[in-house]
Write a protein that holds these residues in place. Structure first.
Motif, PDB file in Angstrom:
ATOM      1  N   MET A 136      26.539  32.328  27.509  1.00  0.00           N
ATOM      2  CA  MET A 136      26.641  31.265  28.494  1.00  0.00           C
ATOM      3  C   MET A 136      27.243  31.833  29.779  1.00  0.00           C
ATOM      4  SD  MET A 136      28.689  27.727  28.090  1.00  0.00           S
ATOM      5  CE  MET A 136      28.833  26.641  29.444  1.00  0.00           C
ATOM      6  N   THR A 137      26.644  31.528  30.880  1.00  0.00           N
ATOM      7  CA  THR A 137      27.130  31.974  32.176  1.00  0.00           C
ATOM      8  C   THR A 137      28.129  30.960  32.711  1.00  0.00           C
ATOM      9  OG1 THR A 137      25.019  33.011  32.612  1.00  0.00           O
ATOM     10  CG2 THR A 137      26.444  32.629  34.493  1.00  0.00           C
ATOM     11  N   LYS A 138      29.256  31.462  33.190  1.00  0.00           N
ATOM     12  CA  LYS A 138      30.267  30.580  33.754  1.00  0.00           C
ATOM     13  C   LYS A 138      29.821  30.114  35.129  1.00  0.00           C
ATOM     14  CE  LYS A 138      34.281  32.391  33.831  1.00  0.00           C
ATOM     15  NZ  LYS A 138      35.511  33.158  33.807  1.00  0.00           N
ATOM     16  N   PRO A 139      29.867  28.809  35.398  1.00  0.00           N
ATOM     17  CA  PRO A 139      29.460  28.325  36.718  1.00  0.00           C
ATOM     18  C   PRO A 139      30.461  28.667  37.809  1.00  0.00           C
ATOM     19  CG  PRO A 139      30.238  26.504  35.374  1.00  0.00           C
ATOM     20  CD  PRO A 139      30.225  27.718  34.491  1.00  0.00           C
ATOM     21  N   VAL A 140      31.721  28.867  37.436  1.00  0.00           N
ATOM     22  CA  VAL A 140      32.750  29.184  38.409  1.00  0.00           C
ATOM     23  C   VAL A 140      33.303  30.571  38.080  1.00  0.00           C
ATOM     24  CG1 VAL A 140      34.988  28.523  39.364  1.00  0.00           C
ATOM     25  CG2 VAL A 140      33.361  26.762  38.665  1.00  0.00           C
ATOM     26  N   PRO A 141      33.247  31.517  39.012  1.00  0.00           N
ATOM     27  CA  PRO A 141      33.743  32.868  38.734  1.00  0.00           C
ATOM     28  C   PRO A 141      35.262  32.892  38.620  1.00  0.00           C
ATOM     29  CG  PRO A 141      33.123  32.678  41.020  1.00  0.00           C
ATOM     30  CD  PRO A 141      32.725  31.383  40.352  1.00  0.00           C
ATOM     31  N   ASP A 142      35.755  33.926  37.963  1.00  0.00           N
ATOM     32  CA  ASP A 142      37.200  34.133  37.890  1.00  0.00           C
ATOM     33  C   ASP A 142      37.733  34.409  39.288  1.00  0.00           C
ATOM     34  OD1 ASP A 142      37.290  33.875  35.122  1.00  0.00           O
ATOM     35  OD2 ASP A 142      36.877  36.001  34.820  1.00  0.00           O
ATOM     36  N   PRO A 143      38.976  33.997  39.558  1.00  0.00           N
ATOM     37  CA  PRO A 143      39.550  34.324  40.868  1.00  0.00           C
ATOM     38  C   PRO A 143      39.723  35.826  41.003  1.00  0.00           C
ATOM     39  CG  PRO A 143      41.218  33.394  39.420  1.00  0.00           C
ATOM     40  CD  PRO A 143      39.903  33.295  38.691  1.00  0.00           C
ATOM     41  N   PRO A 144      39.724  36.338  42.221  1.00  0.00           N
ATOM     42  CA  PRO A 144      39.890  37.788  42.411  1.00  0.00           C
ATOM     43  C   PRO A 144      41.258  38.242  41.925  1.00  0.00           C
ATOM     44  CG  PRO A 144      39.951  36.651  44.521  1.00  0.00           C
ATOM     45  CD  PRO A 144      39.601  35.631  43.479  1.00  0.00           C
ATOM     46  N   SER A 155      42.776  43.020  44.928  1.00  0.00           N
ATOM     47  CA  SER A 155      42.511  44.335  44.336  1.00  0.00           C
ATOM     48  C   SER A 155      41.525  45.129  45.189  1.00  0.00           C
ATOM     49  CB  SER A 155      41.995  44.189  42.905  1.00  0.00           C
ATOM     50  OG  SER A 155      40.817  43.405  42.887  1.00  0.00           O
ATOM     51  N   GLU A 156      40.556  44.454  45.787  1.00  0.00           N
ATOM     52  CA  GLU A 156      39.589  45.164  46.629  1.00  0.00           C
ATOM     53  C   GLU A 156      40.272  45.761  47.857  1.00  0.00           C
ATOM     54  OE1 GLU A 156      35.175  44.659  48.610  1.00  0.00           O
ATOM     55  OE2 GLU A 156      36.225  42.858  47.971  1.00  0.00           O
ATOM     56  N   ASP A 157      41.127  44.985  48.515  1.00  0.00           N
ATOM     57  CA  ASP A 157      41.851  45.512  49.678  1.00  0.00           C
ATOM     58  C   ASP A 157      42.754  46.670  49.289  1.00  0.00           C
ATOM     59  OD1 ASP A 157      40.654  43.709  51.368  1.00  0.00           O
ATOM     60  OD2 ASP A 157      42.378  42.344  51.465  1.00  0.00           O
ATOM     61  N   ALA A 158      43.441  46.543  48.147  1.00  0.00           N
ATOM     62  CA  ALA A 158      44.319  47.619  47.680  1.00  0.00           C
ATOM     63  C   ALA A 158      43.516  48.880  47.402  1.00  0.00           C
ATOM     64  CB  ALA A 158      45.073  47.170  46.431  1.00  0.00           C
ATOM     65  N   LEU A 199      35.924  50.547  43.226  1.00  0.00           N
ATOM     66  CA  LEU A 199      35.473  49.761  44.382  1.00  0.00           C
ATOM     67  C   LEU A 199      34.026  49.324  44.223  1.00  0.00           C
ATOM     68  CD1 LEU A 199      36.956  51.285  47.643  1.00  0.00           C
ATOM     69  CD2 LEU A 199      37.005  48.906  46.921  1.00  0.00           C
ATOM     70  N   ASP A 200      33.188  50.230  43.731  1.00  0.00           N
ATOM     71  CA  ASP A 200      31.784  49.878  43.486  1.00  0.00           C
ATOM     72  C   ASP A 200      31.688  48.715  42.508  1.00  0.00           C
ATOM     73  OD1 ASP A 200      30.966  51.885  45.196  1.00  0.00           O
ATOM     74  OD2 ASP A 200      30.397  53.279  43.587  1.00  0.00           O
ATOM     75  N   GLU A 201      32.513  48.741  41.462  1.00  0.00           N
ATOM     76  CA  GLU A 201      32.501  47.668  40.468  1.00  0.00           C
ATOM     77  C   GLU A 201      32.991  46.350  41.060  1.00  0.00           C
ATOM     78  OE1 GLU A 201      31.950  45.623  36.951  1.00  0.00           O
ATOM     79  OE2 GLU A 201      31.193  47.585  37.545  1.00  0.00           O
ATOM     80  N   ARG A 219      30.681  43.042  41.326  1.00  0.00           N
ATOM     81  CA  ARG A 219      31.089  41.747  40.751  1.00  0.00           C
ATOM     82  C   ARG A 219      31.130  40.657  41.807  1.00  0.00           C
ATOM     83  NH1 ARG A 219      35.474  42.444  35.946  1.00  0.00           N
ATOM     84  NH2 ARG A 219      34.330  44.040  34.797  1.00  0.00           N
ATOM     85  N   ALA A 220      31.579  41.001  42.998  1.00  0.00           N
ATOM     86  CA  ALA A 220      31.625  40.010  44.076  1.00  0.00           C
ATOM     87  C   ALA A 220      30.219  39.562  44.444  1.00  0.00           C
ATOM     88  CB  ALA A 220      32.341  40.581  45.293  1.00  0.00           C
ATOM     89  N   ALA A 221      29.285  40.498  44.492  1.00  0.00           N
ATOM     90  CA  ALA A 221      27.898  40.155  44.800  1.00  0.00           C
ATOM     91  C   ALA A 221      27.302  39.279  43.707  1.00  0.00           C
ATOM     92  CB  ALA A 221      27.065  41.423  44.981  1.00  0.00           C
ATOM     93  N   THR A 222      27.554  39.623  42.449  1.00  0.00           N
ATOM     94  CA  THR A 222      27.064  38.826  41.323  1.00  0.00           C
ATOM     95  C   THR A 222      27.670  37.432  41.361  1.00  0.00           C
ATOM     96  OG1 THR A 222      26.779  40.790  39.972  1.00  0.00           O
ATOM     97  CG2 THR A 222      26.926  38.696  38.809  1.00  0.00           C
ATOM     98  N   SER A 223      28.962  37.363  41.658  1.00  0.00           N
ATOM     99  CA  SER A 223      29.649  36.080  41.738  1.00  0.00           C
ATOM    100  C   SER A 223      29.032  35.196  42.817  1.00  0.00           C
ATOM    101  CB  SER A 223      31.128  36.311  42.030  1.00  0.00           C
ATOM    102  OG  SER A 223      31.783  35.093  42.250  1.00  0.00           O
TER     103      SER A 223
END
Length: 113
Positions: free
Chosen positions: A1-9, A37-40, A88-90, A94-98
């Motif tokens: 099942m796909t979650k309709p709301v992504p996890d927070p960053p 985490s992305e900025d870090a 960073l690639d991951e 994930r952000a793009a998929t979200s």
């Protein structure tokens, strides 16, 4: 099942201090809580690239005995940079998929209405 709301960053949870000059005074700087985490990872990548370039220049200037030590550091920096770039690639994937999942969910909700 796909979650309709992504996890927070992911974010840093606590402040981490640095810059105490071997304990001679209180730390001057800190990584603040709440940094994404992305900025870090982006900042870590920039810092590692800078250290890598500095170390490479030191390798060219050092005598042979010290150069061997610096090359060990150079390889460690290269591995660290590769790890950070892979993370960073991951994060970006994930952000793009979200984003795609969120737009799909919104389109489905609009179609149902």
């Amino acid at each position: 099942m796909t979650k309709p709301v992504p996890d927070p960053p992911l974010t840093t949870q606590t402040a981490t201090t640095f810059g105490s000059c071997n304990g001679s005074h209180e730390p001057l700087f800190a990584v603040r809580a709440g940094v994404s985490s992305e900025d870090a990872l982006i900042h870590a990548s920039i810092l590692i690239k800078s250290a890598y370039q500095t170390n490479a220049q030191a390798c060219e200037l050092a005598d042979p005995e010290v150069r061997n030590l610096l090359w060990g550091s150079q390889h460690t920096l290269e591995m660290s940079l590769a790890l950070i770039e892979a993370l960073l690639d991951e994060v970006e994937a994930r952000a793009a998929t979200s984003t795609v999942l969120q737009r799909s969910a919104e389109a489905i909700q609009a179609a149902v209405k």
